[in-house]
Design an enzyme around this catalytic site. Structure first.
Site, PDB file in Angstrom:
ATOM      1  N   CYS A 167      65.842 -17.903  30.533  1.00 55.36           N
ATOM      2  CA  CYS A 167      65.034 -17.027  31.372  1.00 55.36           C
ATOM      3  C   CYS A 167      64.372 -17.752  32.537  1.00 55.36           C
ATOM      4  O   CYS A 167      63.695 -17.121  33.354  1.00 55.36           O
ATOM      5  CB  CYS A 167      63.981 -16.333  30.520  1.00 55.36           C
ATOM      6  N   HIS A 308      55.213 -14.844  34.006  1.00 55.39           N
ATOM      7  CA  HIS A 308      56.415 -14.617  33.196  1.00 55.39           C
ATOM      8  C   HIS A 308      56.207 -13.345  32.382  1.00 55.39           C
ATOM      9  O   HIS A 308      57.107 -12.515  32.297  1.00 55.39           O
ATOM     10  CB  HIS A 308      56.677 -15.829  32.303  1.00 55.39           C
ATOM     11  N   GLU A 319      50.910 -18.121  27.875  1.00 54.04           N
ATOM     12  CA  GLU A 319      50.900 -18.225  29.336  1.00 54.04           C
ATOM     13  C   GLU A 319      49.481 -18.123  29.874  1.00 54.04           C
ATOM     14  O   GLU A 319      49.106 -18.840  30.812  1.00 54.04           O
ATOM     15  CB  GLU A 319      51.780 -17.150  29.962  1.00 54.04           C
ATOM     16  N   LYS A 340      57.467  -7.445  34.967  1.00 55.01           N
ATOM     17  CA  LYS A 340      58.336  -7.055  33.858  1.00 55.01           C
ATOM     18  C   LYS A 340      57.842  -5.791  33.173  1.00 55.01           C
ATOM     19  O   LYS A 340      58.602  -5.137  32.455  1.00 55.01           O
ATOM     20  CB  LYS A 340      58.442  -8.188  32.838  1.00 55.01           C
ATOM     21  N   HIS A 345      62.830  -7.308  31.153  1.00 54.39           N
ATOM     22  CA  HIS A 345      63.077  -8.752  31.260  1.00 54.39           C
ATOM     23  C   HIS A 345      64.546  -8.980  31.608  1.00 54.39           C
ATOM     24  O   HIS A 345      65.432  -8.745  30.793  1.00 54.39           O
ATOM     25  CB  HIS A 345      62.725  -9.414  29.936  1.00 54.39           C
ATOM     26  N   PHE A 404      64.018 -19.794  26.697  1.00 52.11           N
ATOM     27  CA  PHE A 404      64.400 -20.357  25.407  1.00 52.11           C
ATOM     28  C   PHE A 404      64.910 -21.783  25.629  1.00 52.11           C
ATOM     29  O   PHE A 404      65.584 -22.081  26.614  1.00 52.11           O
ATOM     30  CB  PHE A 404      65.520 -19.534  24.777  1.00 52.11           C
TER      31      PHE A 404
END
Length: 418
Positions: A167, A308, A319, A340, A345, A404
């Site tokens: 991502c 994010h 975050e 998002k 996402h 990830f």
């Protein structure tokens, strides 16, 4: 020590195909209106899946951007990339020809690549036999093909690469392009992130690893809810965002309009876990700090952060903690929002469309909202611009992307001043 004379790098063109608009203007208008693009999955029969919602791109026809025969030899993720890149180059009024082609490159990231082609061809392999598989399966599937086909379509013969960092891929691609122009390897770069992973296997896999929202199949508009205490996972989306970056003198020499300047790139790794961020957000905080150091900026200069903000239990408080660690008390003075909440996402495409939104926030003095933030998580106590967009001058803006594998990326943009 580097021997390079570092160049100033500016953003001159934008392209986007998203669940809330297939042009930059439509995408931006939808963001400011707080419009969700999440709905029931239509790209495949999701009736047997625990998650039956996604942020799908609607009404996209690749033939609007390329020859029909060529489009049939591209997976959807590559079609998106070519289309948005052509939008961005047109927006920049950049003509690529024999005089400059070797100095114009492409970096487009993706998290997964041509998964739909792989699924379809495996079905053919199993049911009709291996000799019936398409000779185009491999070149349609491999992740680098979005960048490669974009270069072919545009005639860009300069540096060409593909970041595959989950991502964070789109933001890594933009940051890598920034470095190439900054250090003189290219005069201009077409860069961003693309993804088309709303497929049966993808949704099954993300649901199995407990990443997706499963409780709002009947209420998709409210399923993506970053920083809200009732969030239960992210909503998968698809699409692409592309920027044209140019060396300042190259841009000025051809009279290009300038949206903003890109000034910083920070990247780190958690080195902690396959899918979970390190508790406390140490890796993400370092990415923000390194980005600011690279840009020569102090925390008090930051006006806005495009977070994010995935709407997962692990990301949002982590975050938040990272932003507070990196910015100190200034964190409470900064507007933070997760787009998002409206797009879902986009995995490797998220950094691309979020960079477009970040640049537009600077150019238009408008900050997009975080929708569905009805019951803020007590651990998430920053200014997330809930529900409605905000008219506000934006001097410096950051865009965060985490993937990830522990990948952390922060990009810094600021208002262009001669």
């Amino acid at each position: 020590m580097t021997n390079f004379e570092l160049k100033r790098v500016v953003v001159t063109g934008l392209g986007a195909i998203t669940p809330i608009g297939n042009t930059v203007s439509d995408y931006w208008e939808s963001l400011l209106a707080g419009r969700s693009g999440i709905g029931p999955i239509t790209l495949f029969d999701a009736s047997r899946h625990d998650c039956r919602i996604a942020g799908e791109v609607k009404g996209f026809d690749p033939v609007d951007y390329m020859d029909r025969k060529e489009s049939k030899r591209m997976d959807r993720f590559a079609q998106f990339a070519v289309a948005a890149s052509k939008q961005a180059v047109k927006d920049a009024n950049l003509v690529i020809d024999g005089s400059n082609a070797a100095q114009i490159g492409v970096t487009i990231g993706t998290g997964i690549g041509g998964l739909k082609v792989l699924e379809d061809q495996q079905e053919i392999n199993l049911t009709r036999g291996p000799d019936r598989c398409s000779p185009f399966m491999i070149p349609m599937m491999i992740a680098n093909m979005a960048a490669g086909l974009t270069a072919i379509q545009l005639g860009a013969k300069g540096p060409n690469s593909c970041a595959v960092t989950a991502c964070a891929a789109g933001s890594n691609a933009i940051g890598d392009a920034f470095r190439l122009v900054q250090r003189g390897y290219a005069s201009a770069m077409i860069c961003g992130g693309t993804e088309a992973a709303v497929t049966s296997l993808s949704v099954a896999g993300f649901a199995a690893c407990k990443a997706l929202s499963l409780s709002r199949n009947d209420d998709p508009l409210h399923a993506s809810r970053p920083f809200d205490r009732d969030r239960d996972g992210f909503v998968l989306g698809e699409g692409v965002g592309v920027l044209v970056l140019e060396e300042l003198e190259f841009a000025l020499g051809r009279g290009a309009k300038i949206y903003a300047e890109i000034v910083g790139y920070g990247l780190t790794c958690d080195a902690y876990h396959m899918t979970s961020p390190v508790p406390g957000g140490e890796g993400a905080a370092r990415a923000i700090e390194l980005c600011l150091k690279d840009a020569g900026l102090t925390p008090d200069r930051v006006t806005y952060i495009n977070a994010h903000g995935t709407s997962t239990g692990a990301n949002d408080p982590t975050e938040t903690a990272a932003i507070k660690h990196a910015l100190g008390n200034n964190a409470y003075q900064v507007a933070v929002s997760s787009t998002k909440s409206m797009t879902g996402h986009l995995l490797g495409g998220s950094g691309g469309i979020e960079a477009v939104a970040t640049v537009k926030a600077i150019a238009d003095s408008q900050i997009p909202p975080t929708i569905n933030l009805d019951n803020p998580d007590p651990e998430c106590d920053l200014d997330y611009v809930p529900h409605r967009s905000r008219a506000q001058a934006v001097d410096v803006a950051l865009s965060n992307s985490f993937g990830f594998g522990g990948h952390n990326v922060t990009l810094a943009f600021k208002k262009y001043v001669e």
